[in-house]
Structure formats: structure tokens, C-alpha cells
Design an enzyme around this catalytic site. Structure first.
Site, mmCIF file in Angstrom:
data_model
loop_
_atom_site.group_PDB
_atom_site.id
_atom_site.type_symbol
_atom_site.label_atom_id
_atom_site.label_comp_id
_atom_site.label_asym_id
_atom_site.label_seq_id
_atom_site.Cartn_x
_atom_site.Cartn_y
_atom_site.Cartn_z
ATOM 1 C CB SER A 160 -10.191 -21.457 -40.317
ATOM 2 O OG SER A 160 -9.391 -21.110 -39.559
ATOM 3 C CG HIS A 202 -7.205 -18.052 -43.273
ATOM 4 N ND1 HIS A 202 -7.526 -19.117 -44.052
ATOM 5 C CD2 HIS A 202 -6.995 -18.510 -41.877
ATOM 6 C CE1 HIS A 202 -7.580 -20.096 -43.094
ATOM 7 N NE2 HIS A 202 -7.109 -19.909 -41.997
ATOM 8 C CD GLU A 248 -6.791 -19.344 -47.863
ATOM 9 O OE1 GLU A 248 -6.743 -20.219 -48.772
ATOM 10 O OE2 GLU A 248 -7.506 -19.362 -46.953
ATOM 11 C CG ASN A 264 -8.547 -24.491 -43.928
ATOM 12 O OD1 ASN A 264 -7.322 -25.302 -43.819
ATOM 13 N ND2 ASN A 264 -8.942 -23.635 -43.226
HETATM 14 N N1 LIG Z 1 -5.387 -22.240 -34.362
HETATM 15 C C1 LIG Z 1 -5.207 -22.092 -35.679
HETATM 16 O O1 LIG Z 1 -4.645 -23.012 -36.310
HETATM 17 C C2 LIG Z 1 -5.927 -21.296 -36.632
HETATM 18 C C3 LIG Z 1 -5.375 -20.977 -37.849
HETATM 19 C C4 LIG Z 1 -5.827 -20.015 -38.738
HETATM 20 C C5 LIG Z 1 -7.050 -19.187 -38.219
HETATM 21 N N2 LIG Z 1 -7.682 -19.502 -36.973
HETATM 22 C C6 LIG Z 1 -8.703 -18.767 -36.847
HETATM 23 O O2 LIG Z 1 -8.351 -17.687 -35.916
HETATM 24 C C7 LIG Z 1 -9.366 -17.396 -35.163
HETATM 25 C C8 LIG Z 1 -8.919 -17.707 -33.746
HETATM 26 O O3 LIG Z 1 -8.430 -18.867 -33.518
HETATM 27 P P1 LIG Z 1 -7.446 -19.283 -32.390
HETATM 28 O O4 LIG Z 1 -6.732 -20.508 -32.402
HETATM 29 O O5 LIG Z 1 -6.444 -18.012 -32.021
HETATM 30 O O6 LIG Z 1 -8.368 -19.252 -30.870
HETATM 31 P P2 LIG Z 1 -8.081 -19.094 -29.240
HETATM 32 O O7 LIG Z 1 -9.209 -19.658 -28.454
HETATM 33 O O8 LIG Z 1 -6.677 -19.295 -29.075
HETATM 34 O O9 LIG Z 1 -8.233 -17.233 -29.307
HETATM 35 C C9 LIG Z 1 -9.408 -16.736 -29.174
HETATM 36 C C10 LIG Z 1 -9.225 -15.526 -28.342
HETATM 37 O O10 LIG Z 1 -10.360 -14.648 -28.398
HETATM 38 C C11 LIG Z 1 -10.699 -14.208 -26.976
HETATM 39 N N3 LIG Z 1 -12.335 -13.706 -27.131
HETATM 40 C C12 LIG Z 1 -13.219 -14.152 -27.329
HETATM 41 N N4 LIG Z 1 -14.317 -13.250 -27.470
HETATM 42 C C13 LIG Z 1 -13.561 -12.175 -27.699
HETATM 43 C C14 LIG Z 1 -13.880 -10.678 -27.633
HETATM 44 N N5 LIG Z 1 -15.490 -10.495 -27.815
HETATM 45 N N6 LIG Z 1 -12.987 -9.837 -27.787
HETATM 46 C C15 LIG Z 1 -11.716 -10.044 -27.633
HETATM 47 N N7 LIG Z 1 -11.356 -11.320 -27.501
HETATM 48 C C16 LIG Z 1 -12.310 -12.177 -27.406
HETATM 49 C C17 LIG Z 1 -10.492 -15.274 -26.342
HETATM 50 O O11 LIG Z 1 -10.784 -15.109 -24.867
HETATM 51 C C18 LIG Z 1 -9.192 -16.130 -26.812
HETATM 52 O O12 LIG Z 1 -8.151 -15.638 -25.953
HETATM 53 C C19 LIG Z 1 -10.414 -18.152 -35.362
HETATM 54 O O13 LIG Z 1 -11.520 -17.639 -36.030
HETATM 55 C C20 LIG Z 1 -9.865 -19.431 -36.004
HETATM 56 O O14 LIG Z 1 -10.778 -20.280 -36.881
HETATM 57 C C21 LIG Z 1 -6.971 -20.554 -36.257
#
Ligand SMILES: NC(=O)c1ccc[n+]([C@@H]2O[C@H](COP(=O)([O-])OP(=O)(O)OC[C@H]3O[C@@H](n4cnc5c(N)ncnc54)[C@H](O)[C@@H]3O)[C@@H](O)[C@H]2O)c1
Length: 290
Positions: A126, A147, A159, A198
Site C-alpha cells: 500500500s 495495488h 493501482e 492513499n
Molecule cells: N488489508 C488491506 O486492507 C490491504 C489493502 C491493500 C493492500 N494491502 C497490502 O497487502 C499486503 C498484505 O496485507 P494483508 O492485509 O493481506 O496482510 P495479512 O497479515 O492478512 O496477510 C499476510 C500473509 O503473508 C504471510 N506471509 C508472511 N511471510 C510470508 C512469506 N515469506 N511467504 C509467504 N507468505 C508469507 C503471513 O503468514 C500472512 O498470512 C500488505 O503489503 C498490505 O499493505 C492491504
């Protein structure tokens, strides 16, 4: 690589975003393989895709897809804990691990080692630098940001972010893929923290929180100001509760650390609410009680 050459997609990180993205890609008839670090996390992720609030069962119940189509979507999804196995045949790899640059760079390095030379690698970050992640690979021209917004199955915006060394072809292929997923991509020409959405939305929510903190108006009145005065579908405080105050705080801090612009500096009340566990809708209490 052109968008029509993409047949197999890998998703690294099977959490909130990774599961939504995996489902979205499989629904667009691509083969997809997802990787997380334990079998339990993979199981939990698959369960989200089947029975979660934006999952396949709900889509069948709402008549959006048939049971047969839902089964076909599931049959296109494979999962593994082995990263090399996950990316070895991929044409495009989507990284969606937690928001930490060092962790992401490590994952990019590993992907680069095992993915085919032609594969594009994108990050769902993000706020973090695409250029920094690309620097961990031997193919920076094939690295971009892709994104998605939460929930990825529903939200139309993607994005597409150009890092300093990203090629025009990569940007065009990722943009084309987003369209094939039924999304509306926007191209972000410069790799700045927070990109476009954002960059505008976060200071809007933070400003609303500052007005609330200074007791300028009630939460309801601040939200009504923007809904009725600016035609926003949701007020900024309602939106903060939906995004999650913990997620908003992390996002704001990440942009602030990189830009040092005061408008991204999170107000004290936001930090206090997060410390108190008032994360918003997901815990039924934030600026509003649910
Ligand atoms: N949640 C939101 O609203 C949102 C929206 C847009 C973008 N994002 C971005 O998306 C990304 C993920 O966010 P999220 O909310 O899904 O997080 P999350 O914590 O729900 O999921 C992350 C996952 O990655 C796994 N993980 C960690 N290290 C790993 C590796 N080496 N290999 C494989 N898996 C691994 C974790 O076990 C976890 O299940 C972040 O960069 C976040 O900024 C989040």
C-alpha cells in the site's frame, strides 16, 4: 511479456489480500498457486475463499455464479508452503506478505531465484517502495506495483505502479491483466509513498480524526459534512472504522516516515485508540459502536 502470454499466476502470502486476489484471479479463468508459511494458514485461506463474506458460497447464494462455476474456480487454485514450487512455472508473481520492506525484499530475492526468467513480479504493497523491492532482484525492469483494494474480489480499483527501472512493457502487461480481472487500473507514473489513492484518502481521514480530537464537531456531524457536502458515499470516520484504525495508523506512519510531511503524521488520539484495541468495525468499536 505480453498480457496474452500470462497463463499461470502465483500469489505469495495468503492472508486477507492474498486470498481475495487469488480468488479474483481464479475467477478470471487463470491457474493460480498460492504460498503461505504454514499448512494451517493455507487451510484458513482456502476456507475464506470458500465461505468468507466475499467468498464463493456467498457468490453462489447471491446468484452471481453457479455452483459449477464456483467448483471450477476452486479447481484452478493450488496451495503450497514451498516458495520455489509456488513460482517455478509462474508467468506473473504477486507478492502480498505483510507490510514490511525488509520482509518483502527477502521474498523478492527468493522469488527472483526460482521464478522463470520471463516472469513479472509485482507487489500489492500500500505504501512501500517498488524500486526498493526491485533492487533485491536481477530483473528490476520486470517489477511493478499492483495495488488491489480490500476486499479484492469487490473493489474495482487497481493501482499499477512504475518503479524507477520498470519497463513500459511491464506496466502495460500488468495494466492489461488488471483489466482482464474485471478491474479498472490506473497507472501511477512515479513510485511515491502511498501512490495516488492513499496519498489523498489517508490525509482526509487523518484530518477528520484531528477535527474529532479537537472536538470541532461530533463523529456523525463530521461524516455528514463529507457525505452531504461532498457527496462521499461514506464519511471519513466511518471509512477509518471500516479500513481498521490499526491498518490506517500503519499506513499513515509508513507514508510519514518516508515523506516527513506533517499531514501524514497520525494524531495522538488515533494511536491511543489503537493501543486500547479500538480498531473499528472488526472489533465492533471505533469512532462508532457496531
Ligand atoms: N488489508 C488491506 O486492507 C490491504 C489493502 C491493500 C493492500 N494491502 C497490502 O497487502 C499486503 C498484505 O496485507 P494483508 O492485509 O493481506 O496482510 P495479512 O497479515 O492478512 O496477510 C499476510 C500473509 O503473508 C504471510 N506471509 C508472511 N511471510 C510470508 C512469506 N515469506 N511467504 C509467504 N507468505 C508469507 C503471513 O503468514 C500472512 O498470512 C500488505 O503489503 C498490505 O499493505 C492491504
Amino acid at each position: 511479456m505480453k498480457v496474452e502470454d500470462i497463463k499461470k499466476v502465483s500469489v505469495i502470502g495468503f492472508g486477507t489480500m492474498g486470498t481475495g486476489i487469488t480468488q479474483t484471479i481464479a475467477q478470471a479463468a487463470y491457474e493460480v498457486i498460492a504460498r503461505d508459511i504454514t499448512d494451517d494458514l493455507l487451510k484458513r485461506g482456502l476456507e475464506m475463499i470458500k465461505t468468507g463474506p466475499f467468498g464463493l458460497e456467498k457468490a453462489v447464494q447471491k446468484g452471481k455464479i453457479t455452483k459449477e462455476q464456483a467448483d471450477a474456480v476452486l479447481s484452478r487454485i493450488r496451495v503450497t508452503t514451498d516458495l520455489a514450487e509456488a513460482v517455478k512455472d509462474a508467468d506473473l508473481v504477486i507478492e502480498a506478505v505483510f507490510e514490511n520492506l525488509d520482509a518483502k525484499k527477502k521474498v523478492f530475492l527468493e522469488i527472483d531465484k526460482s521464478a522463470p526468467r520471463h516472469a513479472i513480479i509485482v507487489s500489492n504493497t500500500s505504501t512501500l517502495s517498488i524500486t526498493a523491492m526491485a533492487s533485491a532482484t536481477s530483473r528490476p525492469e520486470k517489477v511493478a506495483g499492483m495495488h488491489f483494494f480490500n476486499p479484492a474480489q469487490v473493489m474495482k480499483l487497481v493501482e499499477v505502479i512504475r518503479g524507477v527501472l520498470t519497463s513500459d512493457e511491464t506496466v502495460e502487461t500488468v495494466r492489461g491483466l488488471a483489466e482482464r480481472l474485471g478491474k479498472t487500473p490506473i497507472v501511477v507514473n512515479r513510485d511515491i509513498p502511498g501512490f495516488v489513492a492513499n496519498r489523498i484518502g489517508v490525509p482526509g481521514m487523518l484530518e477528520a480524526i484531528r477535527l474529532y480530537e479537537e472536538n470541532v464537531a461530533s463523529a456523525r456531524d463530521i461524516d455528514n459534512a463529507m457525505k452531504l457536502g461532498y457527496n462521499w458515499p461514506m464519511g471519513p470516520l466511518e471509512l477509518a472504522d471500516l479500513v481498521g484504525l490499526d491498518v490506517l495508523l500503519d499506513t499513515a506512519e509508513s507514508i510519514y516516515m518516508e515523506t516527513r510531511e506533517p499531514k501524514y503524521n497520525p494524531p495522538v488520539i488515533l494511536k491511543q485508540m489503537v493501543r486500547a484495541g479500538l480498531f473499528g468495525r472488526k472489533v465492533k468499536k471505533g469512532f462508532y459502536t457496531y
